[in-house]
Write a protein that holds these residues in place. Structure first.
Motif: not given
Length: 266
Positions: A3-9
């Motif tokens: 998501g926009r609010r997290g690192v793209p793990l």
């Protein structure tokens, strides 16, 4: 998490997972003694894994748009200069430093007919990487992060991802460590050019291509490439960029504006 609010793990994990078979193939090729042009291991084919990962995670209707951004969307023409000449300029500076320090570095020997062939090959490979790193992952990094923080995090991931191929190319631990420094600094420079071109993935592709070109032409097929001087010079360039443009955007606010207005797909 993509998501926009997290690192793209999920993206990072998928890139590494797709690379594992190629790392195994590179190890096997080393055992049987496969010839490596420019000392590039077979596992260097993992360069297409970021693009594949991005295409797998994107909705079908957005996949072609990602490819178009990587090859046919550029910003102000003046940014062609750093995109194409910055990394070769740093390579020349590294060459001069080595010569002045007394290193036995041969004179440059460039086979001119090979230059366009190498450029096309490295351009295609850079599309395979930057369509994923810059075209997909960057816009999904936390919006609260500065451009510098985003670049450093992506640079560390990018460097770690390269460690196995470097070791398979029979590089020493010291070589790998210095190369990691240069790789992280190069990602800062890529994010800088990307931001100042209004978010052009193609600009990242061109800088990445010119970086690889500088390596294989240094000064004879990459034979005397020195990661310490190259890494330190790239770091100095990155520090100058951050000082002059500011760590928040590194792009006179264009980068920040694009990140606020471009909402990534899930």
């Amino acid at each position: 998490m993509c998501g926009r609010r997290g690192v793209p793990l999920r993206f990072f994990a998928l890139v590494f997972a797709l690379s594992v078979p190629l790392w195994g193939l590179g190890e096997l090729a080393g055992v049987v003694g496969v010839v490596r042009p420019y000392n590039l291991p077979v596992s260097a084919l993992m360069g297409f894994c970021p693009l594949i990962a991005a295409l797998l995670l994107l909705p079908r209707g957005e996949r072609l748009a990602l490819l178009k951004r990587a090859v046919a969307s550029f910003g102000p023409k003046r940014w062609y200069v750093p995109a194409l000449l910055l990394m070769p300029g740093l390579a020349v500076a590294s060459y001069v430093v080595l010569r002045l320090s007394g290193e036995a570095v041969p004179g440059p020997h460039v086979v001119l007919p090979m230059v366009p062939v190498l450029f096309v090959a490295f351009f295609v490979a850079a599309v395979g990487e930057e369509a994923g790193w810059m075209g997909y992952a960057l816009g999904r990094m936390p919006a609260r992060w500065s451009a510098l923080t985003t670049a450093l995090v992506m640079g560390v991931v990018w460097a770690v991802w390269h460690v196995v191929p470097w070791l398979q190319a029979d590089r020493s631990v010291a070589w790998v460590a210095w190369q990691c420094l240069g790789t992280i600094a190069t990602r800062v420079l890529i994010v800088w050019v990307y931001g100042n071109t209004g978010g052009s993935v193609c600009s990242a592709v061109l800088l990445h291509t010119s970086d690889n070109m500088a390596y294989v032409l240094f000064p004879v097929d990459g034979s005397h490439y020195d990661p310490m001087s190259s890494g330190l010079l790239a770091t100095v360039a990155a520090v100058i960029v951050v000082f002059l443009w500011g760590p928040r955007t590194m792009a006179r606010h264009r980068y920040a504006s694009r990140r606020r207005t471009t909402a990534p797909s899930p």
